[in-house]
Design an enzyme around this catalytic site. Structure first.
Site, PDB file in Angstrom:
ATOM      1  N   THR A  10      48.604  30.456  41.956  1.00 39.70           N
ATOM      2  CA  THR A  10      49.213  31.619  40.975  1.00 39.70           C
ATOM      3  C   THR A  10      50.435  31.971  41.578  1.00 39.70           C
ATOM      4  O   THR A  10      50.574  31.550  42.965  1.00 39.70           O
ATOM      5  CB  THR A  10      48.032  32.380  40.971  1.00 39.70           C
ATOM      6  OG1 THR A  10      48.110  33.464  40.343  1.00 39.70           O
ATOM      7  CG2 THR A  10      47.178  33.252  42.271  1.00 39.70           C
ATOM      8  N   TYR A  61      43.619  39.077  46.972  1.00 36.53           N
ATOM      9  CA  TYR A  61      43.348  38.011  46.115  1.00 36.53           C
ATOM     10  C   TYR A  61      44.731  37.550  46.554  1.00 36.53           C
ATOM     11  O   TYR A  61      44.880  36.143  47.048  1.00 36.53           O
ATOM     12  CB  TYR A  61      43.471  38.385  45.219  1.00 36.53           C
ATOM     13  CG  TYR A  61      43.388  36.749  43.653  1.00 36.53           C
ATOM     14  CD1 TYR A  61      42.756  35.951  43.778  1.00 36.53           C
ATOM     15  CD2 TYR A  61      45.060  37.485  42.802  1.00 36.53           C
ATOM     16  CE1 TYR A  61      42.445  34.018  43.190  1.00 36.53           C
ATOM     17  CE2 TYR A  61      44.478  36.179  41.839  1.00 36.53           C
ATOM     18  CZ  TYR A  61      43.579  35.027  42.035  1.00 36.53           C
ATOM     19  OH  TYR A  61      43.877  33.777  41.230  1.00 36.53           O
TER      20      TYR A  61
END
Length: 311
Positions: free
Chosen positions: A178, A191
């Protein structure tokens, strides 16, 4: 002259569009033909993106090893794939029950994956655990759990598969990451940290295995939207800060990302960003104008607190 220009310009645009379309179709067909008979391992194949990756690679004629931690869902995916496929040009997928965060069992799982076809041509690391919330409210136990799922688990599997690729002097390892592997988003500290860690690992891995003809690729969308969940108008998820990191209104669709993964594998791309110009610019601003980036991030956080206080 003006009338001729009026006629020629639309025809020129139409002609160029046709050429671009034909080129893309040729590339797509070549991508699929290049994958026929290749052994492709997909982790977390039962997720939205995992299912779409399974679909496109299966239809391309790859020999799939589908991994997931729920056997019933793996069987359902298996049945769905073979029900719509032409058995003369596709292979029946093999299934492996795998919890990517179970690090202690990963070496044995790597051997089980290898034993499915005797080798692995492509390993697609798709598994990921998401979490959001103020960092001071996240326990150390949860931090460790996220690192196990997003970093330690995937790299342990890579280390289990890699020696066989090196000995064969062929193979490709793909990470679906990501943009948060490049820039941190507030309220996603654990995260983002795990994604930065795995990005760094893959960047080092790419350099270390190049001499063995093993390719390493990363595909990084802003975020991948679910099939059904969309942010409600007016809440924090739909704010201007979310726009800053989006690919489309509600993120990149799993179908779109799966097609890009297929293209990345067939063309051996090293790094792909799936993002519109704004988040792309954010990556460069973070590198070359960090003070500006930090100011924008802080403004977004203050905006969130202001909205919450007004409620």
């Amino acid at each position: 002259m003006g009338f001729l220009t009026f006629l020629i310009v639309p025809l020129l645009i139409l002609g160029i569009s046709g050429i671009v379309y034909i080129y893309r179709e040729v590339v797509r067909l070549m991508s699929r033909s290049a994958l026929k008979n290749k052994v492709v391992v997909i982790t977390d194949a039962i997720s939205g993106l995992g299912k779409e990756c399974s679909r496109v690679f299966h239809s391309a004629g790859a020999r799939l090893v589908l991994c997931g931690k729920t056997w019933e869902k793996l069987e359902a995916l298996h049945d769905a794939l073979i029900s719509v496929a032409d058995p003369s040009v596709t292979f029946t997928p093999k299934l492996v029950l795998l919890d990517i965060s179970d690090i202690n069992n990963m070496e044995a799982m790597g051997k089980e994956i290898q034993d499915c076809y005797g080798c692995v041509d492509v390993l697609i690391n798709n598994a990921s655990m998401k979490m959001k919330g103020p960092l001071q409210s996240v326990s150390l136990e949860l931090d460790k759990k996220i690192m196990d799922a997003n970093y330690f688990g995937p790299i342990t599997l890579v280390k289990a598969i890699l020696p066989h690729m090196i000995s064969r002097r062929t193979g490709q390892i793909v990470l679906v990451n990501t943009i948060q592997g490049k820039i941190g988003v507030p309220f996603r500290a654990a995260y983002a940290a795990s994604k930065h860690a795995i990005q760094g690992f893959f960047d080092c891995l790419r350099a270390e295995v190049e001499e063995f003809d093993v390719s390493v690729s990363t595909v990084s969308p802003t975020f991948i939207r679910s099939y059904h969940v969309q942010p409600q108008p007016g809440n924090w998820e739909a704010s201007i800060w979310k726009f800053f990191f989006r690919k489309l209104s509600y993120g990149a669709h799993p179908v779109e990302v799966a097609e890009e993964v297929l293209s990345t594998v067939s063309r051996k791309k090293q790094e792909v960003f799936m993002a519109n110009p704004i988040p792309r610019a954010a990556v460069y601003i973070r590198t070359f104008l960090p003070e500006l980036f930090f100011a924008v991030v802080a403004t977004g956080v203050k905006e969130k607190h202001f909205v919450e206080e007004e409620k």
